[in-house]
Design an enzyme around this catalytic site. Structure first.
Site, mmCIF file in Angstrom:
data_model
loop_
_atom_site.group_PDB
_atom_site.id
_atom_site.type_symbol
_atom_site.label_atom_id
_atom_site.label_comp_id
_atom_site.label_asym_id
_atom_site.label_seq_id
_atom_site.Cartn_x
_atom_site.Cartn_y
_atom_site.Cartn_z
ATOM 1 N N GLY A 269 0.711 -1.354 0.120
ATOM 2 C CA GLY A 269 0.089 0.240 -0.115
ATOM 3 C C GLY A 269 0.821 1.169 -0.245
ATOM 4 N N ARG A 270 0.084 2.409 -0.272
ATOM 5 C CA ARG A 270 0.948 3.658 -0.094
ATOM 6 C C ARG A 270 0.346 4.455 0.900
ATOM 7 N NH1 ARG A 270 4.199 4.685 -4.190
ATOM 8 N NH2 ARG A 270 4.009 6.723 -4.117
ATOM 9 N N HIS A 442 -21.999 -2.033 -33.631
ATOM 10 C CA HIS A 442 -21.572 -3.253 -33.799
ATOM 11 C C HIS A 442 -20.617 -3.710 -34.987
ATOM 12 C CE1 HIS A 442 -22.254 -7.699 -34.026
ATOM 13 N NE2 HIS A 442 -22.151 -7.624 -35.288
#
Ligand SMILES: Cc1cc2nc3c(=O)[nH]c(=O)nc-3n(C[C@H](O)[C@H](O)[C@H](O)COP(=O)(O)OP(=O)(O)OC[C@H]3O[C@@H](n4cnc5c(N)ncnc54)[C@H](O)[C@@H]3O)c2cc1C
Length: 463
Positions: A269-270, A442
């Site tokens: 983590g930070r 499409h």
């Protein structure tokens, strides 16, 4: 050079540089203090951009080596040149950071090179020179969270910064932490041939992500050869010559085991970067997790001092920091700046990509919200079949009573781009039916989003 500005931003990452540019666009005189040799912060220098460059290069290699034959394209003797991959990554980063310098010149933002520190009310010190300003904006970002017993040297025990710089493919890469950064960088080195083991404390990967998507994601990564050791904690690391031995214990306690690695990537983590900016001296309050506390207008408890980005609460994402930078600049200009925290997408740039926005099923259940689910698999999408890329599905969550879109979770090809449609839909307060009744070209991957929206009302056409 002027010694007085309307706004001085400390930190030149996506939060800081965007705030500086927007404030300048709105007619304010602006300076941005950045101590790094280049602008762009973590994101451009050691985060989003270099990681995506290496993800792209390793994916190109993997595709050429393993997927092209199925398309009838024969490429023999596919090899990669890691030095060139790394050089290319450097070129990509170089072009991006130079781009910010150009934008600063274009918008007349002054780059004050050096470390910025609050030097008193409306004063910022940069390398001994004190500048006056009406508003101080703290945008100093975040740093990797350390782990006791696992000492980072950026050579054999690395953070994401070191993992982006490896000059040879490790035999065994052990990633500590099953979050986005660890999985993206684990994917890079896995594709290039490393054995990769992810050790995660929790009994699932990517905490916070919709549980069904996270399970599918783990299965896909396991098929690609990434090994997972969940519910496990690393309690120590011993360096040998060119190797590291990790001590790993069950998270709930029990017998320890040893795992040998060539490289260990610490990615648990930070945390907000708040040191050396003079916050305590200025009396700026932090919250229980060390983040700068702000009100909804990004103002701290000290008038004239504001904060944005990774250093405050919220997801640590570049686009969240940017939105806050824009909102704050507009608020400072007397306008109505605002960030909608319910509509911030998050993307994992693995192959397939994983993207999400809004609430997860777990969050809706916990809140007691009645909801409908619409799902559509990429195996039933013509374009995905033509691409040879049918892994994954789109999952939409809508309010059971009103049909209003509450969340979208996609694992599949180009999920990070597909999620933008739902971000727009959520911003406009759209229902699943609004998306279902919108004409989608499409054959495109976006038809899977439309079909998932149809599936919310149990009327998908192609499954
Ligand atoms: C490997 C990795 C991959 C990532 N990938 C993604 C991704 O794909 N998408 C995404 O949205 N996010 C990603 N992130 C997160 C993203 O990088 C951060 O959320 C984002 O950079 C935060 O922006 P910021 O402006 O708040 O701070 P930062 O980008 O950290 O910038 C802060 C800047 O402030 C400077 N600074 C600090 N103190 C001072 C001072 N006193 N004086 C002058 N300058 C100072 C620092 O040098 C730094 O340049 C990634 C992060 C990492 C580490």
């Amino acid at each position: 050079m002027a010694d007085s500005f309307d706004v001085i931003v400390i930190g030149g990452g996506p939060g800081g540089y965007v705030c500086a540019i927007r404030a300048a666009q709105l007619g304010m005189t602006v300076a941005c203090v950045e101590k790094r040799a280049t602008l762009g912060g973590t994101c451009l220098n050691v985060g989003c951009i270099p990681s995506k460059a290496l993800l792209q290069s390793s994916e190109e290699y993997h595709h050429a080596a393993h997927a092209l034959a199925d398309h009838g394209v024969i490429v023999e003797g596919v090899k990669f040149d890691l030095a060139r991959m790394q050089a290319r990554k450097g070129e990509v980063v170089g072009a991006n950071v130079k781009g910010i310098e150009f934008l600063f010149k274009k918008n007349k933002v002054t780059w004050l090179k050096g470390s910025g520190k609050i030097a008193g009310p409306n004063k910022v010190d940069v390398g001994g020179t004190v500048y006056d300003t009406k508003h101080i904006v703290i945008a100093t970002g975040s740093e990797s969270v350390p782990l006791a017993g696992v000492e980072v040297d950026e050579k054999t025990i690395v953070t994401s910064t070191g993992a982006l710089e490896l000059d040879k493919v490790p035999g065994h890469l052990v990633v500590i932490g099953g979050g986005v950064i660890g999985l993206e960088l684990g994917s890079v080195w896995r594709r290039l041939g490393a054995e990769v083991t992810v050790i995660e404390f929790l009994d699932r990967i990517v905490p916070g992500m919709d549980g069904e998507i996270a399970k599918h994601f783990q299965r896909v990564l396991a098929k690609q050869g990434i090994k997972f050791k969940l519910g496990s904690k690393v309690t120590g690391a011993t360096k040998g010559i060119g190797t590291v031995t990790l001590t790993v214990e069950p998270a709930k306690g029990g017998t320890a085991e040893e795992i040998r690695a060539d490289i260990v990537l610490l990615a648990i983590g930070r945390r907000p970067f708040t040191q050396g900016i003079g916050l305590a001296e200025a009396g700026v309050a932090l919250d229980e997790r060390g983040r700068i506390r702000t009100d909804r207008h990004y103002t701290t408890n000290v008038p004239g001092i504001h904060a944005i980005g990774d250093v405050i609460a919220g997801p640590m994402l570049a686009h969240k920091a940017e939105e806050e930078g824009v909102a704050l600049a507009e608020l400072l200009a007397g306008q109505a700046g605002h960030v909608n925290y319910s509509a911030i997408p998050g993307v994992v740039y693995t192959d397939p990509e994983v993207a999400s926005i809004g609430q997860t099923e777990e969050e809706l259940k916990a809140a007691g919200t009645a909801y409908s689910v619409g799902k559509f698999p990429f195996t039933a999408n013509g374009r995905a079949r033509a691409m040879g890329n049918t892994e994954g599905f789109v999952k939409l969550l809508a309010d059971k009573a009103t049909d209003k879109l509450l969340g979208a979770h996609i694992i599949g090809p180009d999920a990070g781009t597909l999620i933008a449609e739902i971000a727009t839909a959520i911003e406009f307060g759209a229902s699943a039916e609004d998306v279902a009744r919108t004409c989608h070209a499409h054959p495109t991957l976006s038809e899977a989003v439309k079909e998932a929206a149809l599936a919310v009302a149990s009327r998908a056409l192609h499954v």
